[in-house]
Design a protein around this motif. Structure first.
Motif, PDB file in Angstrom:
ATOM      1  N   GLY A   1       0.833  -1.194   0.000  1.00  0.00           N
ATOM      2  CA  GLY A   1       0.000   0.000   0.000  1.00  0.00           C
ATOM      3  C   GLY A   1       0.867   1.244   0.000  1.00  0.00           C
ATOM      4  N   ASP A   2       0.226   2.381   0.081  1.00  0.00           N
ATOM      5  CA  ASP A   2       0.945   3.650   0.057  1.00  0.00           C
ATOM      6  C   ASP A   2       1.722   3.865   1.355  1.00  0.00           C
ATOM      7  OD1 ASP A   2      -0.239   4.020  -2.367  1.00  0.00           O
ATOM      8  OD2 ASP A   2      -1.784   5.408  -1.624  1.00  0.00           O
ATOM      9  N   ILE A   3       2.809   4.608   1.237  1.00  0.00           N
ATOM     10  CA  ILE A   3       3.591   5.051   2.386  1.00  0.00           C
ATOM     11  C   ILE A   3       3.256   6.522   2.621  1.00  0.00           C
ATOM     12  CG2 ILE A   3       5.886   5.377   3.351  1.00  0.00           C
ATOM     13  CD1 ILE A   3       6.870   3.167   1.509  1.00  0.00           C
ATOM     14  N   VAL A   4       2.744   6.819   3.799  1.00  0.00           N
ATOM     15  CA  VAL A   4       2.271   8.173   4.102  1.00  0.00           C
ATOM     16  C   VAL A   4       3.064   8.731   5.268  1.00  0.00           C
ATOM     17  CG1 VAL A   4       0.302   9.594   4.727  1.00  0.00           C
ATOM     18  CG2 VAL A   4      -0.034   7.573   3.274  1.00  0.00           C
ATOM     19  N   LEU A   5       3.677   9.878   5.052  1.00  0.00           N
ATOM     20  CA  LEU A   5       4.351  10.620   6.103  1.00  0.00           C
ATOM     21  C   LEU A   5       3.534  11.878   6.389  1.00  0.00           C
ATOM     22  CD1 LEU A   5       6.667   8.917   4.616  1.00  0.00           C
ATOM     23  CD2 LEU A   5       8.252  10.513   5.686  1.00  0.00           C
ATOM     24  N   ASP A   6       3.084  12.007   7.622  1.00  0.00           N
ATOM     25  CA  ASP A   6       2.216  13.110   7.993  1.00  0.00           C
ATOM     26  C   ASP A   6       2.901  13.971   9.049  1.00  0.00           C
ATOM     27  OD1 ASP A   6       0.107  14.818   8.389  1.00  0.00           O
ATOM     28  OD2 ASP A   6      -1.115  13.396   9.522  1.00  0.00           O
ATOM     29  N   GLN A   7       3.394  15.149   8.622  1.00  0.00           N
ATOM     30  CA  GLN A   7       4.036  16.117   9.511  1.00  0.00           C
ATOM     31  C   GLN A   7       5.138  15.463  10.353  1.00  0.00           C
ATOM     32  OE1 GLN A   7       0.853  17.963  11.742  1.00  0.00           O
ATOM     33  NE2 GLN A   7       0.230  19.240  10.021  1.00  0.00           N
TER      34      GLN A   7
END
Length: 265
Positions: free
Chosen positions: A72-78
């Motif tokens: 799945g996607d790799i998400v970096l949030d702040q």
């Protein structure tokens, strides 16, 4: 004594007692200094081995029942990462890396690139923000999941002791797959706080690579090496090595059979 409040005998007794008190008092001060020094050293050592923000032991040790695939996607949030001095290395990064994509990231220095790689492999925990792999928070994943599903190849690979094949097959050796009974050395290792896994056990698990047997696994990585263009170099190196007939009986028989063909030709 001049005013008559203390007699000469009492003054002499006090001075004599003070002289006798000097040696025990020095010993008491020396003991206090040693105790305070050892306490400070102990606090310093424990702070080094138990800093704030460490991964929970339950996510590192022990077996895990489910090892999900992180497709799945790799998400970096702040995401923000700071060094030991509190200076920001990565600051307020928000980005979504789509699954299956080949992405190039440029950075001003090696420290930034290394920090990002360590964040994605959980070698470094974020100071703030979240990192999500296929919808799962990386801080909640068991270490077995990260070890089996996240790969990290650097420009300076480390060769462990053993053969080239042992190093290539290292990713499929996570834990013993056979039930070798622990001996006295293993029990002593547990008492010392180490693992009880036996070195002599069978660690190779072909199922991790999606094949049925060790022979299929070796055939697969042989094709991989040929595709990388390293097959010829490894073959030339192997020709200079000695073959252990007891450890590799099939290879020994095949080499002996080749002698007849060479003589015929």
């Amino acid at each position: 004594m001049i005013r008559g409040d203390v007699t000469i005998g009492a003054l002499v007794a006090a001075l004599a007692a003070y002289k006798d008190l000097s040696s025990p008092w020095k010993e008491l001060l020396a003991y206090y200094n040693q105790s305070a020094d050892m306490s400070l050293r102990w606090e310093t050592i424990t702070e080094r081995f138990a800093p704030e923000g460490m991964v929970d032991d339950a996510l590192v040790y022990g077996p895990v029942e489910d090892v999900p695939r992180l497709t799945g996607d790799i998400v970096l949030d702040q995401v923000t990462v700071r060094d030991g001095d509190g200076n920001p290395v990565l600051e307020d990064i928000t980005v979504t890396l789509p699954a299956g994509a080949v992405i190039g990231i440029s950075a001003t220095n090696d420290e930034d690139r290394r920090a990002l790689a360590e964040v994605l492999t959980r070698e470094t925990l974020t100071t703030s923000g979240t990192v999500t792999l296929a919808g799962q928070d990386i801080k909640t994943l068991h270490q077995s999941v990260i070890a089996k599903r996240v790969g990290h190849a650097t420009s300076r690979p480390i060769m462990f002791q053993g053969s080239f094949g042992d190093n290539v097959l290292m990713p499929v050796r996570f834990a013993p797959v056979d039930g070798v009974e622990a001996d006295d050395f293993a029990r002593e290792a547990v008492r010392a706080g180490n693992t009880a896994d036996m070195l002599g056990a069978q660690w190779l698990d072909p199922a991790i690579a999606g094949v049925d047997s060790p022979d299929d696994l070796r055939a697969w990585w042989t094709k991989l090496i040929e595709g990388m263009g390293s097959g010829a170099a490894l073959t030339r190196r192997a020709m200079d090595q000695q073959c252990d007939a007891e450890a590799h009986p099939k290879l020994s028989e095949a080499l002996i059979a080749l002698r007849r063909l060479c003589c015929i030709n």
